[in-house]
Design a protein around this motif. Sequence first.
Motif, PDB file in Angstrom:
ATOM      1  N   ALA A  96       0.829  -1.215   0.000  1.00 32.37           N
ATOM      2  CA  ALA A  96       0.000   0.000   0.000  1.00 32.37           C
ATOM      3  C   ALA A  96       0.858   1.258   0.000  1.00 32.37           C
ATOM      4  O   ALA A  96       0.493   2.263  -0.603  1.00 32.37           O
ATOM      5  CB  ALA A  96      -0.945  -0.004   1.207  1.00 32.37           C
ATOM      6  N   VAL A 108      -5.432  -2.825  -1.308  1.00 34.35           N
ATOM      7  CA  VAL A 108      -6.707  -2.276  -0.853  1.00 34.35           C
ATOM      8  C   VAL A 108      -7.809  -3.322  -0.895  1.00 34.35           C
ATOM      9  O   VAL A 108      -8.667  -3.351  -0.015  1.00 34.35           O
ATOM     10  CB  VAL A 108      -7.110  -0.977  -1.596  1.00 34.35           C
ATOM     11  N   LYS A 112      -9.689  -4.336   2.450  1.00 35.84           N
ATOM     12  CA  LYS A 112     -11.149  -4.239   2.456  1.00 35.84           C
ATOM     13  C   LYS A 112     -11.748  -5.566   2.927  1.00 35.84           C
ATOM     14  O   LYS A 112     -12.686  -5.592   3.721  1.00 35.84           O
ATOM     15  CB  LYS A 112     -11.673  -3.878   1.069  1.00 35.84           C
ATOM     16  N   LEU A 134      -3.613   3.655   3.388  1.00 36.09           N
ATOM     17  CA  LEU A 134      -4.943   3.477   2.796  1.00 36.09           C
ATOM     18  C   LEU A 134      -5.615   4.831   2.568  1.00 36.09           C
ATOM     19  O   LEU A 134      -6.273   5.042   1.549  1.00 36.09           O
ATOM     20  CB  LEU A 134      -5.817   2.581   3.680  1.00 36.09           C
ATOM     21  N   ALA A 153     -10.177   1.443  -0.863  1.00 31.83           N
ATOM     22  CA  ALA A 153      -9.318   1.988   0.197  1.00 31.83           C
ATOM     23  C   ALA A 153     -10.159   2.782   1.189  1.00 31.83           C
ATOM     24  O   ALA A 153     -10.015   2.629   2.410  1.00 31.83           O
ATOM     25  CB  ALA A 153      -8.222   2.864  -0.399  1.00 31.83           C
TER      26      ALA A 153
END
Length: 166
Positions: A96, A108, A112, A134, A153
């Motif tokens: 990330a 992401v 998630k 993020l 994100a």
Amino acid sequence: ELLTNGTDDAKGAAALTIWNLAHRNDEDPVPMAAAGAIPPLVELATNGAGGTNKESNAGFTKEAAAWALAHLADDNADNQVSIAAAGAIPPFVEFAKSGTNNSKFAAVVFFKALATSNPDVKASIVRAGAIPPLMDLAHNDDPDFHHMAKVFAESAVHALVDNADH
């Protein structure tokens, strides 16, 4: 077997195959996890594999393993816990922060998926420092960065901040 004992090129191909199978088999990613795919995928996502063209294969293998883990984590609480326990969170924080656009997108999707997991996994994500990168990705201005990656994100950040037990 190929993930752990194959040649570097075979490891990359195996990671890609698992990624494709997990992506296309949303209903039951458990057989791959039960077959022991998670620890070697975490190892490949962390260190890659050399292969014939060491630099490009290492990056490709890392991304294939990252996408495989992201899809194995999606909507599967047991896999989410196993993936976190295998040490996958820190490499995904690095993806990330400084990965390619493709590995950032994998990160992401991964976060998630894990942001819907149990409070211990969420707390591990927060402690690993995932929220700042993020947030940066949610507001990424790079025109080559996929719009859905930004949405994912933002969704991950909201789930972590709103529901994490930290």
